[in-house]
Design an enzyme around this catalytic site. Structure first.
Site, PDB file in Angstrom:
ATOM      1  N   HIS A  67      15.848  28.720  46.819  1.00 48.23           N
ATOM      2  CA  HIS A  67      15.649  28.329  45.412  1.00 48.23           C
ATOM      3  C   HIS A  67      15.692  29.594  44.564  1.00 48.23           C
ATOM      4  O   HIS A  67      14.672  30.262  44.390  1.00 48.23           O
ATOM      5  CB  HIS A  67      14.287  27.658  45.228  1.00 48.23           C
ATOM      6  CG  HIS A  67      14.132  26.371  45.976  1.00 48.23           C
ATOM      7  ND1 HIS A  67      14.378  25.149  45.401  1.00 48.23           N
ATOM      8  CD2 HIS A  67      13.774  26.109  47.252  1.00 48.23           C
ATOM      9  CE1 HIS A  67      14.158  24.185  46.293  1.00 48.23           C
ATOM     10  NE2 HIS A  67      13.790  24.744  47.427  1.00 48.23           N
ATOM     11  N   GLU A 145      20.539  19.521  42.237  1.00 46.37           N
ATOM     12  CA  GLU A 145      19.420  18.702  42.707  1.00 46.37           C
ATOM     13  C   GLU A 145      19.106  17.547  41.764  1.00 46.37           C
ATOM     14  O   GLU A 145      19.169  17.686  40.545  1.00 46.37           O
ATOM     15  CB  GLU A 145      18.174  19.570  42.874  1.00 46.37           C
ATOM     16  CG  GLU A 145      17.040  18.835  43.581  1.00 46.37           C
ATOM     17  CD  GLU A 145      16.019  19.787  44.154  1.00 46.37           C
ATOM     18  OE1 GLU A 145      16.032  19.983  45.381  1.00 46.37           O
ATOM     19  OE2 GLU A 145      15.229  20.354  43.383  1.00 46.37           O
ATOM     20  N   HIS A 183      15.897  15.750  46.113  1.00 49.41           N
ATOM     21  CA  HIS A 183      14.730  16.616  46.276  1.00 49.41           C
ATOM     22  C   HIS A 183      13.876  16.269  47.485  1.00 49.41           C
ATOM     23  O   HIS A 183      13.694  17.088  48.377  1.00 49.41           O
ATOM     24  CB  HIS A 183      13.875  16.660  45.003  1.00 49.41           C
ATOM     25  CG  HIS A 183      12.679  17.545  45.156  1.00 49.41           C
ATOM     26  ND1 HIS A 183      11.448  17.081  45.548  1.00 49.41           N
ATOM     27  CD2 HIS A 183      12.536  18.883  45.021  1.00 49.41           C
ATOM     28  CE1 HIS A 183      10.593  18.088  45.634  1.00 49.41           C
ATOM     29  NE2 HIS A 183      11.229  19.185  45.312  1.00 49.41           N
ATOM     30  N   HIS A 210      14.630  18.020  51.108  1.00 46.69           N
ATOM     31  CA  HIS A 210      13.365  18.409  51.732  1.00 46.69           C
ATOM     32  C   HIS A 210      12.812  17.188  52.443  1.00 46.69           C
ATOM     33  O   HIS A 210      12.889  16.077  51.918  1.00 46.69           O
ATOM     34  CB  HIS A 210      12.355  18.861  50.670  1.00 46.69           C
ATOM     35  CG  HIS A 210      12.819  20.016  49.849  1.00 46.69           C
ATOM     36  ND1 HIS A 210      13.416  19.875  48.617  1.00 46.69           N
ATOM     37  CD2 HIS A 210      12.784  21.344  50.093  1.00 46.69           C
ATOM     38  CE1 HIS A 210      13.718  21.067  48.127  1.00 46.69           C
ATOM     39  NE2 HIS A 210      13.352  21.978  49.003  1.00 46.69           N
ATOM     40  N   GLU A 213       7.576  18.092  54.788  1.00 43.56           N
ATOM     41  CA  GLU A 213       7.126  19.477  54.706  1.00 43.56           C
ATOM     42  C   GLU A 213       5.626  19.580  54.998  1.00 43.56           C
ATOM     43  O   GLU A 213       5.194  20.509  55.667  1.00 43.56           O
ATOM     44  CB  GLU A 213       7.432  20.002  53.294  1.00 43.56           C
ATOM     45  CG  GLU A 213       7.071  21.453  53.069  1.00 43.56           C
ATOM     46  CD  GLU A 213       7.585  21.969  51.736  1.00 43.56           C
ATOM     47  OE1 GLU A 213       8.110  21.147  50.949  1.00 43.56           O
ATOM     48  OE2 GLU A 213       7.470  23.181  51.490  1.00 43.56           O
ATOM     49  N   ASP A 311      13.914  29.730  52.144  1.00 37.13           N
ATOM     50  CA  ASP A 311      13.361  29.038  50.991  1.00 37.13           C
ATOM     51  C   ASP A 311      13.400  30.030  49.813  1.00 37.13           C
ATOM     52  O   ASP A 311      14.082  31.055  49.892  1.00 37.13           O
ATOM     53  CB  ASP A 311      11.943  28.537  51.293  1.00 37.13           C
ATOM     54  CG  ASP A 311      11.640  27.196  50.611  1.00 37.13           C
ATOM     55  OD1 ASP A 311      12.337  26.867  49.635  1.00 37.13           O
ATOM     56  OD2 ASP A 311      10.732  26.489  51.051  1.00 37.13           O
TER      57      ASP A 311
END
Lengths: 407, 407
Positions: A67, A145, A183, A210, A213, A311
């Site tokens: 990101h 995204e 996302h 994602h 997580e 990340d």
């Protein structure tokens, strides 16, 4: 035509073949790879690039999940607990995004390049990293995204997503690729996800998401409970999960997809991802800093689907993949060290290239000539030690090539 | 008299007290510590040292277990398995020791100093690090090591040990302290250990030993089996363990002792160490590289006995304690991040000072003025975030003080 020699070549191919006293013949692509003496005789007119002692050639590294838009963070976000971190991101987002400009992102990309990252998957939430990702010498898979859970906003959000994607599409060339990011299961309405994935299927775009997580995400999707229940109650009193975990995975059928994190994923979910040809992206530093636990490598249905990524600087202290790989070794202290070294390198070369549909990540004939020349501080006892010693000692490669051009 | 200010002071005292907008008044020792405004008014004539933005003061770091004599190693020793590593050490020992000279060790100590290590415990197997340890500005607890398992060599080995210890004793002053290291239960005959420990008791010397580092050691001491059986069979056909684990621990009764590694130690052994006032030294990077598993922190009978160290460059890639602490965070991904940050800092300050009997490691009145001034790259949200953000971001302190002198 160029010929570069090295004491060791880590091909990072399926068999993790290592060539001692090797050479690589290349132009924009790799023409041939093999033993130094053989290739010197076969290509007497190639421009020769000699390497210093204890040299190692390997593919340029590929960071499949970054990101960049949060690169302004160093000490301000709150680490240790996922929901606390998420709240700190929400609280500081405007501040961090205000500091996010082309110069910052180009600097960040340059730092990544200097440590050997020649390709990356950029997860773009706001499109603020678009121009920098286009300008940088690296290959970039640019994941536009989409997220949003309110049904009444679906149309506006989808139009906005399509507009961002169009901007990326217009910039596509041999180093810049538009792609789609959904996302997460807790943040993206299935209608939005479906619509975006339809585009991805039609255009053959790589997809990223994602997934699982945190424990909070697990509890929320499984039983509408836990920390996410409290979190969502602040926004909407009767919030419910948008889908369960398996329904979410199934949305991605017939796409070329990376599931990032998967720390709390169940065996059957990992198998479902593997069965649909998906990849899994492990971000050990991010997982540690957000306190979400640890991906158990033994749960992976096979090692071919494994990729490793940093990340963003919103949950990391470095976008240097060598730092990430070293942290990966420490995250899994009970696994075989030699196996981890090999898995980590494959996770940022061969496997990551396959996940991002890039023609690099392996040193073999016909692949793009994206590679690194590194040197070790001393000799190694055997070829089998090269991968591990490289991981332990390299901070910055001596030379970096993308499409056969020295950077 | 000097007065240094900082945005935050990590005292590293028992309550891990953090002073916001603090100041430290010091000469050779710390005279007072407290709030900036109060101390500025109380000591108007003190020489004032202002700190940059986002500054943090903390005690100088203490590395309680380092093998400096193996500092020449980078890539040559074989990692991943303890016995393979041990064999590679034996095979390359002469080569590595030949490269070990005053210049190399002084460089190594200087690198440690620049990253903030102001005190250390040097495990000296051969005495080759004696002069450098005497010359360096750091406080050094110099552990003269004894080992040897053949009964017929006990007398010669003990004389040799006493001679090394005498050399160290002759150099003692306020920064250099002689001490005793008993190598390990698998390598040191109990008669040798007893004799050396008698000296330690008589002279009030700190004692260090390796203990339960590997599964091989566990199996050998418990049942005379495993990889050490094969290893020792090469030297002596009927080799037997020299003692069992608990007998070995009991040898150290009434000494001031550090047990290093303890990865494979049982709960009752850890309790026995704690009950005799001993400390435990955790070396996560070394343990990872030698493939010996991981110390489970939950097994520690209490956190006061915990210290953290790098071990030597024979089983590490860095003697920078910040690197070690970061690796420690990754080694224990399921523990609370904030608790680990605090434990790690206490393990290289307060607890390590107590373990080495040094009057430093805590910023409080009367302690030696050994401290670091570090700066964070940005502000932190709360005082509670300072320890963790410091660990994540500091590579080199801005200023380093030993006994009140800026280095």
């Amino acid at each position: 035509m160029n010929l570069i020699t090295a004491d060791f070549i880590l091909t990072c191919n399926d068999n993790f073949e290592i060539i001692k006293d090797g050479a690589l013949v290349f132009e924009k692509e790799i023409l041939e790879i093999g033993e130094k003496q053989t290739l010197l005789e076969k290509y007497p007119n190639a421009k020769r690039i000699d390497s210093p002692k204890n040299s190692v050639l390997l593919p340029g590294l590929i960071n499949p999940h970054v990101h960049l838009e949060f690169s302004a963070n160093t000490t301000t976000l709150h680490y240790g607990d996922f929901i606390s971190w998420l709240n700190s991101v929400i609280g500081l987002r405007d501040d961090l995004l205000e500091k996010c400009n082309d110069a910052l992102i180009l600097d960040t990309l340059q730092a990544m390049l200097q440590t050997g990252t020649t390709s990356l998957g950029a997860i773009s939430s706001f499109g603020k990293d678009l121009q920098a990702c286009k300008k940088t010498p690296q290959r970039v898979v640019f994941f536009c995204e989409i997220l949003g859970s309110r049904p009444d906003s679906v149309d506006i959000l989808f139009e906005d997503f399509k507009s961002k994607l169009r901007h990326a599409q217009e910039l596509e060339d041999e180093r810049f690729f538009a792609a789609v990011s959904i996302h997460s299961p807790y943040s993206t309405h299935p209608i939005l996800a479906k619509n975006a994935l339809d585009i991805a299927r039609k255009e053959n775009y790589v997809v990223s998401t994602h997934f699982m997580e945190s424990v909070a995400e697990r509890e929320w999707l499984d039983s509408a409970k836990g920390d996410f229940y409290n979190f969502f109650s602040n926004f909407a009193p009767n919030a419910r999960p948008l889908s369960n975990a398996m329904e979410y995975i199934e949305l991605f059928a017939n796409t070329h997809v990376l599931f990032t994190h998967c720390v709390q994923a169940k065996d059957e979910e990992l198998k479902a991802i593997s069965n649909m040809g998906g990849h899994i992206t492990h971000c050990p530093v991010s997982n540690r800093l957000l306190g979400v636990g640890k991906l158990e490598l033994k749960n992976l249905p096979n090692k071919e689907i494994f990729t490793l990524a940093t990340d963003g600087l919103s949950s990391n202290i470095s976008l240097n993949l060598w730092d990430e790989i070293r942290a990966f070794l420490f995250t899994h202290p009970k696994e075989s060290l030699q196996s981890l070294a090999k898995l980590a390198l494959q996770g940022v070369t061969k496997n990551a290239a396959k996940a991002l549909k890039l023609e690099c990540g392996v040193l073999s004939e016909g692949k793009n000539a994206d590679f690194l020349l590194c040197t070790l501080p001393d000799k190694v006892a055997t070829s089998e030690d090269v991968a591990l010693q490289l991981i332990l000692h390299v901070k910055t490669p001596e030379q970096i090539y993308i499409a056969g051009e020295k950077i």
